[in-house]
Enzyme design. Structure first.
Site, mmCIF file in Angstrom:
data_model
loop_
_atom_site.group_PDB
_atom_site.id
_atom_site.type_symbol
_atom_site.label_atom_id
_atom_site.label_comp_id
_atom_site.label_asym_id
_atom_site.label_seq_id
_atom_site.Cartn_x
_atom_site.Cartn_y
_atom_site.Cartn_z
ATOM 1 N N ARG A 123 -4.194 9.228 4.871
ATOM 2 C CA ARG A 123 -3.045 10.159 4.879
ATOM 3 C C ARG A 123 -1.920 10.259 3.745
ATOM 4 O O ARG A 123 -1.432 11.246 3.475
ATOM 5 C CB ARG A 123 -2.229 9.330 6.059
ATOM 6 C CG ARG A 123 -0.930 9.898 6.344
ATOM 7 C CD ARG A 123 -1.244 11.314 6.976
ATOM 8 N NE ARG A 123 -0.253 12.283 7.493
ATOM 9 C CZ ARG A 123 -0.033 13.278 8.049
ATOM 10 N NH1 ARG A 123 -1.344 13.786 8.257
ATOM 11 N NH2 ARG A 123 0.679 13.919 8.369
ATOM 12 N N ASP B 45 -5.148 7.390 9.626
ATOM 13 C CA ASP B 45 -5.427 6.741 10.948
ATOM 14 C C ASP B 45 -5.353 7.940 12.011
ATOM 15 O O ASP B 45 -4.600 8.696 12.045
ATOM 16 C CB ASP B 45 -4.393 5.674 11.098
ATOM 17 C CG ASP B 45 -4.576 4.506 10.106
ATOM 18 O OD1 ASP B 45 -5.799 4.256 9.894
ATOM 19 O OD2 ASP B 45 -3.418 4.006 9.851
ATOM 20 N N LYS C 114 1.001 -1.264 0.031
ATOM 21 C CA LYS C 114 0.114 -0.118 -0.046
ATOM 22 C C LYS C 114 0.786 1.144 -0.152
ATOM 23 O O LYS C 114 0.661 2.261 -0.744
ATOM 24 C CB LYS C 114 -0.844 0.163 1.159
ATOM 25 C CG LYS C 114 -1.478 1.411 1.547
ATOM 26 C CD LYS C 114 -2.524 1.177 2.782
ATOM 27 C CE LYS C 114 -1.745 1.563 4.011
ATOM 28 N NZ LYS C 114 -1.549 2.992 4.514
ATOM 29 N N ASN C 115 2.007 1.132 0.881
ATOM 30 C CA ASN C 115 2.665 2.534 0.906
ATOM 31 C C ASN C 115 3.504 2.705 0.034
ATOM 32 O O ASN C 115 4.179 3.839 -0.379
ATOM 33 C CB ASN C 115 3.141 2.557 2.590
ATOM 34 C CG ASN C 115 2.387 2.894 3.592
ATOM 35 O OD1 ASN C 115 1.102 3.148 3.077
ATOM 36 N ND2 ASN C 115 2.734 2.348 4.953
ATOM 37 N N ASP D 166 4.356 -0.054 12.012
ATOM 38 C CA ASP D 166 3.254 -0.845 11.435
ATOM 39 C C ASP D 166 3.177 -2.077 11.837
ATOM 40 O O ASP D 166 1.860 -2.877 11.780
ATOM 41 C CB ASP D 166 3.067 -0.537 9.996
ATOM 42 C CG ASP D 166 2.919 0.971 9.673
ATOM 43 O OD1 ASP D 166 2.634 1.781 10.620
ATOM 44 O OD2 ASP D 166 3.249 1.189 8.182
HETATM 45 N N1 EPU Z 1 6.878 13.931 11.877
HETATM 46 C C1 EPU Z 1 7.024 15.399 12.466
HETATM 47 N N2 EPU Z 1 7.062 16.325 11.350
HETATM 48 C C2 EPU Z 1 6.698 15.957 10.031
HETATM 49 C C3 EPU Z 1 6.553 14.729 9.614
HETATM 50 C C4 EPU Z 1 6.669 13.795 10.653
HETATM 51 O O1 EPU Z 1 7.382 15.635 13.524
HETATM 52 O O2 EPU Z 1 6.507 16.883 9.404
HETATM 53 C C5 EPU Z 1 7.039 12.979 12.917
HETATM 54 C C6 EPU Z 1 5.693 12.071 13.156
HETATM 55 O O3 EPU Z 1 4.900 12.698 14.088
HETATM 56 C C7 EPU Z 1 6.125 10.868 13.593
HETATM 57 C C8 EPU Z 1 7.572 10.762 12.839
HETATM 58 O O4 EPU Z 1 8.010 11.979 12.472
HETATM 59 O O5 EPU Z 1 6.648 10.900 14.714
HETATM 60 C C9 EPU Z 1 7.277 9.905 11.315
HETATM 61 O O6 EPU Z 1 6.345 10.096 10.657
HETATM 62 P P1 EPU Z 1 6.455 10.011 8.923
HETATM 63 O O7 EPU Z 1 6.442 11.468 8.530
HETATM 64 O O8 EPU Z 1 7.603 9.318 8.751
HETATM 65 O O9 EPU Z 1 4.947 9.188 8.788
HETATM 66 P P2 EPU Z 1 4.202 9.210 7.429
HETATM 67 O O10 EPU Z 1 4.937 9.643 6.343
HETATM 68 O O11 EPU Z 1 3.081 10.258 7.797
HETATM 69 C C10 EPU Z 1 4.352 6.938 7.039
HETATM 70 C C11 EPU Z 1 3.326 5.581 6.590
HETATM 71 C C12 EPU Z 1 2.774 5.068 8.125
HETATM 72 C C13 EPU Z 1 3.873 4.824 8.858
HETATM 73 C C14 EPU Z 1 5.058 5.991 8.945
HETATM 74 C C15 EPU Z 1 6.455 5.453 9.739
HETATM 75 C C16 EPU Z 1 2.383 6.210 4.232
HETATM 76 C C17 EPU Z 1 1.446 6.533 3.715
HETATM 77 N N3 EPU Z 1 2.200 6.197 5.829
HETATM 78 O O12 EPU Z 1 3.752 7.832 7.342
HETATM 79 O O13 EPU Z 1 1.874 4.060 7.677
HETATM 80 O O14 EPU Z 1 3.401 4.512 10.252
HETATM 81 O O15 EPU Z 1 5.391 6.153 7.645
HETATM 82 O O16 EPU Z 1 6.774 4.469 9.066
HETATM 83 O O17 EPU Z 1 3.593 5.809 3.885
HETATM 84 C C18 EPU Z 1 0.109 2.590 7.973
HETATM 85 O O18 EPU Z 1 0.397 2.168 6.635
HETATM 86 O O19 EPU Z 1 -0.723 2.063 8.564
HETATM 87 C C19 EPU Z 1 0.757 4.003 8.235
HETATM 88 C C20 EPU Z 1 0.502 4.617 9.290
#
Ligand code: EPU
Length: 405
Positions: free
Chosen positions: A81, A105, A11-12, A292
């Site tokens: 997201r 989520d 998915k991601n 995850d």
């Molecule tokens: N963070 C910040 N500022 C930002 C961005 C992130 O403080 O601008 C912090 C977040 O609060 C968090 C950490 O950095 O504590 C990691 O966040 P990240 O941005 O890496 O997460 P994301 O890109 O929003 C993706 C996956 C998530 C997965 C996370 C971590 C996608 C669409 N989503 O989220 O997947 O948990 O990386 O690996 O790729 C899922 O598939 O169930 C899911 C939630």
């Protein structure tokens, strides 16, 4: 339970690839696409933006010849997201974007300051009241810091490939889906080096062309099925597994006493010969254990002897499933929003439980399968966002699941 189950495309990985198709007027073909709600909704967003989208089982063709708007449908954007990567893709393509706040989520605050800072450094300015209405006369290459954010890194890549000059992304995330996006864009003609390191160097090009690529196997699904097999003490072979993504999972499973064997692109979980052992389930940035996968490890920990410690620093809302597990008789001590202790082994009993996000939902489904008797898992629309035809696939392994509509 017993048998074989094939891991779907990730998915991601597929969602940012779909966003990348916006960067060319030419046709892109993506194969091994999972049939999940997030993909269907993303394709609706692309159609609504003006793309021609054709789907066949497992295959998607997108041609973004003419876009009619740079404002993706707010309801669909709010459903997931991953829609946040439309910021980088539409800035790259149209030099403007008007995105409502991405949903998804409820697992934590989910800030995007890192994404917005990079866009601003590349010359995009907020246009109006909304922080997500951005415009750039010219998108310029810049040195930007991704702070290991997964979608943040993807957004910078998507914005950088058609920018003027060189974009250097420091502290880039290393997740396999970030690498697969880079490889897809390279097939489209992007100039990206440093793939697989924390520093990506992108030399902007004028145009990209169409490309064909398949989606990498979903490492989260692979790990989840492995833990389902372990928790139910079943011999199950999981196919379409990319072992190179699985180090942290194999290491943690071995430490906790799971027996398994590996073949070329498959993994077989074997029945245990002795009790499973409690472990320290600590999440981290790739290649450490993915957040995850923390919930499925949590339900597995209920079947292990001793007290396991769970520490998930990434999201402050990722332990919500533990309250539901307690309803099935799990022995859980919540230390704070990031840490908990789980003591086992316990024979889970049936109950009425509710999923709160994709991974919690799938985890509770595993718990319901492990539990003796009939359980009801509610709010399964979360599961459908990320796992294809889950009840059919798990039924083939011997789980008794019926969907009530
Ligand atoms: N963070 C910040 N500022 C930002 C961005 C992130 O403080 O601008 C912090 C977040 O609060 C968090 C950490 O950095 O504590 C990691 O966040 P990240 O941005 O890496 O997460 P994301 O890109 O929003 C993706 C996956 C998530 C997965 C996370 C971590 C996608 C669409 N989503 O989220 O997947 O948990 O990386 O690996 O790729 C899922 O598939 O169930 C899911 C939630």
């Amino acid at each position: 339970m017993a048998g074989r189950i094939r891991v779907s495309g990730s998915k991601n990985a597929v969602l940012p690839m779909l966003a990348a198709t916006l960067l060319t007027r030419h046709r892109c073909v993506i194969t091994d696409v999972p049939d999940i709600v997030d993909v269907r909704n993303f394709l609706k967003i692309l159609t609504d933006l003006g793309c021609s989208v054709k789907t066949r089982p497992g295959k998607v063709e997108v041609a973004a010849e003419n876009l009619r708007t740079f404002r993706p449908d707010p309801v669909l954007v709010g459903s997931m997201r991953a829609s946040v990567v439309l910021l980088g893709a539409l800035l790259g393509r149209s030099r403007q974007v008007d995105l409502s706040f991405p949903g998804g989520d409820l697992i934590g605050a989910r800030p995007i300051d890192v994404h917005l800072r990079a866009f601003s450094q590349m010359g995009a300015v907020a246009n109006g009241q909304s922080r997500l209405r951005l415009k750039a006369k010219r998108l310029n290459g810049a040195e930007v810091f991704a702070e290991s954010s997964v979608t943040g890194t993807e957004n910078m890549i998507l914005a950088g490939v058609l920018a003027t000059g060189t974009t250097v992304i420091k502290l880039a995330a290393l997740e396999p889906h970030v690498l697969s996006l880079c490889k897809f864009l390279k097939k489209m003609g992007a100039r990206i080096s440093g793939i697989g390191t924390h520093t990506l160097v992108i030399r902007g090009v004028k145009n990209l062309h169409g490309a064909t690529s398949s989606v990498i196997p979903d490492m989260i699904e692979a790990g989840t099925f492995a833990l389902l097999a372990a928790a139910t003490k079943s011999q199950i072979t999981i196919t379409n597994v990319d072992h190179s993504q699985m180090d942290a999972v194999y290491h943690k499973m071995s430490e906790m006493g799971v027996r398994f064997s590996l073949a070329k692109d498959s993994l077989t979980i074997l029945k245990p010969k002795s009790s499973y052992r409690a472990g320290a389930i600590r999440t981290g940035l790739y290649p450490n254990l993915a957040t995850d996968l923390q919930p499925p490890f949590g339900v597995f920990a209920t079947q292990c002897r001793g007290t396991s410690v769970v520490h998930d620093w990434i999201w402050e809302g990722r332990l919500g499933y533990l309250a539901e597990l307690k309803k099935l008789g799990a022995r859980v001590r919540l230390i704070d929003t990031h840490r908990a202790e789980i003591t086992g082994p316990v024979g889970l009993k049936s109950g009425n439980i509710r999923s709160s996000d994709i991974r919690a939902g799938m985890t509770l489904l595993i718990a319901a399968i492990v539990a003796r008797g009939k359980s009801v898992v509610r709010d399964i629309h979360h599961i459908d966002r990320g796992y294809e035809k889950i009840e059919q696939r798990l039924s083939k392994l011997g789980a008794k699941i019926t969907r009530q509509v």
